[in-house]
Design an enzyme around this catalytic site. Structure first.
Site, PDB file in Angstrom:
ATOM      1  N   GLU A 239      -4.842   1.430   2.510  1.00  0.00           N
ATOM      2  CA  GLU A 239      -4.871   0.337   3.487  1.00  0.00           C
ATOM      3  C   GLU A 239      -5.093   0.864   4.888  1.00  0.00           C
ATOM      4  OE1 GLU A 239      -3.215  -2.558   6.445  1.00  0.00           O
ATOM      5  OE2 GLU A 239      -2.547  -0.519   6.003  1.00  0.00           O
ATOM      6  N   GLU A 240      -4.438   1.970   5.214  1.00  0.00           N
ATOM      7  CA  GLU A 240      -4.493   2.488   6.580  1.00  0.00           C
ATOM      8  C   GLU A 240      -5.860   3.049   6.943  1.00  0.00           C
ATOM      9  OE1 GLU A 240      -2.295   1.729   8.501  1.00  0.00           O
ATOM     10  OE2 GLU A 240      -0.315   1.724   7.579  1.00  0.00           O
TER      11      GLU A 240
ATOM     12  N   HIS B 249       3.801   2.830  13.015  1.00  0.00           N
ATOM     13  CA  HIS B 249       2.853   3.952  13.038  1.00  0.00           C
ATOM     14  C   HIS B 249       3.367   5.118  13.876  1.00  0.00           C
ATOM     15  CE1 HIS B 249      -0.940   1.444  11.764  1.00  0.00           C
ATOM     16  NE2 HIS B 249       0.028   1.438  10.854  1.00  0.00           N
TER      17      HIS B 249
ATOM     18  N   HIS C  68       0.827  -1.215   0.000  1.00  0.00           N
ATOM     19  CA  HIS C  68       0.000   0.000   0.000  1.00  0.00           C
ATOM     20  C   HIS C  68       0.858   1.260   0.000  1.00  0.00           C
ATOM     21  CE1 HIS C  68       0.381   0.859   4.409  1.00  0.00           C
ATOM     22  NE2 HIS C  68       0.419  -0.452   4.541  1.00  0.00           N
TER      23      HIS C  68
ATOM     24  N   ASP D  77       6.400   0.929   6.610  1.00  0.00           N
ATOM     25  CA  ASP D  77       4.977   0.610   6.470  1.00  0.00           C
ATOM     26  C   ASP D  77       4.288   1.662   5.615  1.00  0.00           C
ATOM     27  OD1 ASP D  77       2.427  -0.403   6.843  1.00  0.00           O
ATOM     28  OD2 ASP D  77       2.143   0.572   8.781  1.00  0.00           O
TER      29      ASP D  77
ATOM     30  N   GLU E 161       3.892  -6.401   3.946  1.00  0.00           N
ATOM     31  CA  GLU E 161       3.580  -5.416   4.981  1.00  0.00           C
ATOM     32  C   GLU E 161       4.797  -5.174   5.864  1.00  0.00           C
ATOM     33  OE1 GLU E 161       1.889  -3.224   6.281  1.00  0.00           O
ATOM     34  OE2 GLU E 161      -0.177  -3.316   5.564  1.00  0.00           O
TER      35      GLU E 161
END
Length: 862
Positions: free
Chosen positions: A210-211, A310, A163, A175, A237
């Site tokens: 995706e997030e 994140h 993503h 990520d 991922e």
């Protein structure tokens, strides 16, 4: 000197020194193997073979451009749109390169196609036991298909996915820009490899959302014209920045066999079963492909050092050298195999089914066998263990016999082993209780994954030793054979329930068989040879150490951020105790080697070590600059009441947050007004932008000072209304379209109470008056979405049928630090964030990473 075979020869200290190479060397060897990464490659072409190769430098260059040059690519932002445009340009460049290659080599069966898919949709997304609905408008995906150009070659495809977007507080280098770079490199290498022609097509999906809860993968799976050709999926991922990429989901024997072709396999069925159990409270795009395409596949991710997951420091500079190379080499090998004539893709047309294959990686070897084979093999080992134990059993001395025999003796042995495991868990949890409730020092282990073993390992050992004080006299060899019986029985029994992780007990029972066989040769007495201990311990230590490193890598950072109400201390203590029990299975027979006085002295020594560990860890700070506390801050502007508040929340139980919240209130809040603690419920709409993850946080609400700039009229146009509204009094229903208009506001969410009979979100709304949450994510510049509703008029609702809508969203220009470059467009929220962020960094020494969001919300009656 020959190694001792009886307790009369060497005492406990000399015996432990003899075993030290195994006790220390095996875990260290396992750790080195666990962390092994390939040497990063810089050159795009191998200078020896003149063939294209995966270049880590090129992968990281792509990741750096996405994460740092473009920046925070939150769905709906301008940066998200820039990432989309960049990806389209890269895809078109590769297609042009592919076309030139084909033109220069007539007859080569190679074709590259590019789509920029755009579409709107909605889907149900249940997570954390919450029912949630997603809607999206004009989101995009970039799709590249590489095939041989024939209709037959495009009939069966493998889909590989990553993503492009990043989440709210993170630039997303690992990520998932890292995976995007890996896929781009795979395309380059494949099309530039002379004579390479795919028998089956490869679909590269660069999904753009995706997030925001997997909207991009849902869009592809439900609307793209080539989606029905997909037979299997590889999802890439990252939840960390170090260590080898882990295979943590594999959903068919064929795809597990395909994975065995990679140069550096890394994964076990244990990881897959843990993830699929739901205890991780995490998910990937793989879910959408399974649900809507009904396909099998592999889910792979970088998981080491997930402290940066994140977070702001998810930067290329923090990705360990070799990580990109490992992922790239493995992914390329998978694609080459799945596109080849040997590929299983044509056999996968039946879709997804639960795999029945045991697989695990150990010291660079990948082992695979079916559940049926496992049942037969484990049953055979159990039968062999019983037979061998009976044959080698010798009755106690006549004076001790009484009514004891093989069964009675081994029941005592099994009880001793079980008591040791229970004692270990109890001992670790007693210390957890002391740390969390007595000393008020939870999470002291947070900043180093394996450090929790230093705190709770001695406590577990103490508890296990104390449990043996209450056991009757049992011979060392009897406990040894009892352990073999219980390990082999667990392997057979657990596998009978279709749980492939039973392989752990099978692996550990094999060396015990060998150790007892050796012991029958070198020792004729009732004692167990130290060589038997060395052999019996080696495999559990190496396998257990690899398991422990991976489990702690994942669970320590995760457990430290699961909210103040979660029993984090007890979770980690129990994990350490259970892992320790597996790592040191021969601990129990060893305690029987030297008698009761040795046992009591050991308890005293280990208790002192436990006390020292408690003292040391109680003085530790859970956080540092690379293992930060996660803080959530919302500047809320309520356009209904014209009020403005600052909301501050933490997602952990570490001490000090209450004081920090009061310091923030004193420095930035209204003078003399302390922060008000807030109890999180389904009806706390201020935090609905991160619902349902908001259930993990502990929030405070702060009054903002009445500064002149805060008195400026709010100019946001955020309108929630009902259109096509009709009440049928006879049927007792109301039909309406809920319309949300939100220019310059992204990630909008609405929540309301109603008895919904039907809507266009799914066919199964709750058949009751209930709370509903709908969240939106749309492409930059798209600011309207709707939901059609048919609701039942019920006594719980107002008499006129109106529905209260709590709405909230994020001001697209008011996210710090993602919008630092255009902070002047974010209003006074960004002014406050800049000052607050600098103050937090100074006052905490950089140990806090704050997500700072400028939100707009209110209440509408429709």
């Amino acid at each position: 000197m020959a190694p001792p075979t009886t307790r009369a020869r060497w005492g406990p200290i000399r015996s432990l020194l003899f075993l030290a190479p195994v006790l220390i060397g095996a875990p260290w060897f396992a750790y080195r193997d666990h962390r092994a990464l390939p040497e990063p490659t810089v050159d795009l072409v191998n200078p020896q073979t003149s063939l294209p190769q995966i270049s880590e430098a090129q992968i990281l260059a792509h990741a750096k451009y996405l994460s740092e040059d473009i920046g925070y690519r939150t769905v709906g932002t301008r940066e998200h749109a820039l990432g989309d445009a960049w990806m389209v340009a890269r895809a078109e460049e590769l297609k042009a390169q592919c076309d030139e290659i084909v033109k220069a080599t007539p007859g080569r069966k190679l074709e590259c196609e590019v789509w920029r898919q755009e579409g709107s949709g909605h889907h149900r997304f249940d997570i954390m036991a919450k029912r949630l609905y997603k809607t999206y408008v004009n989101l995009s995906n970039i799709v590249v298909r590489v095939s041989d150009g024939t209709k037959a070659g495009k009939e069966h495809a493998v889909l590989i996915n990553s993503h492009l977007d990043s989440t709210l507080p993170s630039p997303g280098a690992a990520d998932d820009a890292l995976s995007v770079g890996v896929m781009l490199e795979c395309i380059r290498v494949l099309i530039n490899t002379p004579e390479w022609e795919p028998r089956h097509s490869i679909v590269f999906l660069f999904n753009n959302a995706e997030e925001s809860l997997q909207d991009g993968s849902h869009l592809f799976s439900t609307q793209h014209p080539i989606a029905d050709s997909v037979r299997a999926v590889i999802n890439l991922e990252a939840a960390g920045t170090t260590g080898p990429e882990l295979l943590f989901q594999a959903t068919s024997e064929e795809m597990i066999q395909a994975y065995s072709q990679v140069p550096r396999p890394f994964g076990t069925i244990v990881a897959s079963e843990i993830f699929s159990s739901g205890v991780m409270m995490s998910d990937t795009d793989f879910r959408q492909f399974e649900l809507y395409l009904n396909v099998t596949g592999l889910d792979m991710a970088v998981v080491g050092n997930s402290y940066l997951y994140h977070m702001r420091k998810d930067l290329v500079e923090n990705i360990e050298p070799g990580v990109a190379q490992h992922m790239g080499d493995n992914t390329l090998a998978l694609l080459q195999y799945l596109a080849s004539p040997e590929s299983p893709l044509p056999s996968l047309t039946a879709g997804y089914s639960k795999p029945t294959t045991v697989y695990f990686q150990s010291f660079k070897h990948f082992f695979i066998y079916s559940f049926d084979t496992a049942k037969v093999l484990y049953a055979f080992v159990f039968g062999l263990s019983v037979s061998f134990s009976v044959i080698t059993y010798s009755a106690p001395a006549p004076a001790l016999k009484k009514s004891r025999g093989f069964i009675s003796d081994h029941l005592r042995g099994l009880f001793a082993i079980g008591s040791a495991v229970v004692g270990a868990i109890a001992g670790a949890n007693v210390v957890a209780l002391v740390m969390a409730q007595v000393l008020k020092k939870p999470l002291s282990w947070f900043s180093v994954e394996v450090s929790c073993a230093l705190l709770y390992g001695p406590a577990a050992l103490t508890g296990a030793l104390i449990s043996q004080l209450f056991m009757p006299d049992i011979r060392e060899k009897t406990v040894f054979t009892s352990l073999l019986l219980v390990q082999s029985a667990l392997a057979w029994g657990i596998q009978a329930f279709g749980i492939g992780s039973a392989a752990l007990f099978f692996i550990s029972s094999l060396p015990l068989c060998l150790a007892l066989l050796l012991n029958s040769v070198v020792s004729s007495g009732p004692d167990v040879s130290l060589l038997s201990y060395a052999i019996g311990q080696f495999i559990p230590l190496t396998t257990g150490a690899q398991l422990a490193f991976e489990v702690l890598n994942v669970f320590v950072p995760l457990t430290g951020r699961t909210g103040a109400e979660a029993p984090a201390e007890h979770i980690i203590a129990t994990l350490v105790a259970v892992l320790s029990s597996y790592l040191f299975p021969l601990f129990v027979p060893f305690t029987r080697r030297y008698g009761r006085s040795f046992l009591t002295r050991s308890i005293l020594i280990v208790s002192m070590v436990t006390a020292v560990a408690i003292a040391v860890f109680s003085a530790r700070n859970p956080f540092d600059t690379m293992h930060q506390k996660r803080l959530f801050v919302i500047h809320m502007e309520n356009i209904t009441s014209q009020e403005q508040h600052l909301h501050v929340a933490a997602a952990d139980s570490a001490p000090g947050f209450d004081a920090l919240a009061h310091d923030i209130a004193e420095r930035f809040g209204a003078p003399g007004v302390p922060p008000a603690p807030v109890v999180m419920t389904e009806w706390n709409a201020d935090w609905d932008t991160i619902y349902p993850f908001s259930a993990f946080i502990t929030p405070y609400k702060l009054e903002l000072p009445l500064k002149e700039e805060y008195m400026d009229p709010l100019d946001f146009s955020f309108v929630v209304s009902a259109v096509n509204d009709h009440i049928d009094k006879e049927a007792g229903t109301r039909k309406l379209t809920l319309k949300v208009e939100h220019p310059s506001i992204i990630w909008t969410a609405v929540a309301f109470d109603a008895h919904v009979l039907s809507w266009d979100l799914d066919d199964n709304p709750p058949d009751e008056y209930a709370r509903h949450h709908i969240k939106e994510a749309s492409f930059y510049g798209h600011d309207t979405w709707t939901v059609d509703l048919l609701v039942k008029l019920v006594p719980e609702a107002p008499a006129d049928g109106r529905i209260r809508i709590d709405f909230v969203g994020i001001h697209e220009k008011a996210m710090w630090p993602g919008k630092r470059a255009e902070k002047h467009l974010g209003g006074h929220a960004m002014q406050l964030f800049e000052e607050l962020d600098g103050w937090l960094d100074d006052s905490t020494g950089g140990t806090v990473d704050a997500t700072l969001l400028g939100c707009v919300g209110g209440v509408a009656w429709v």
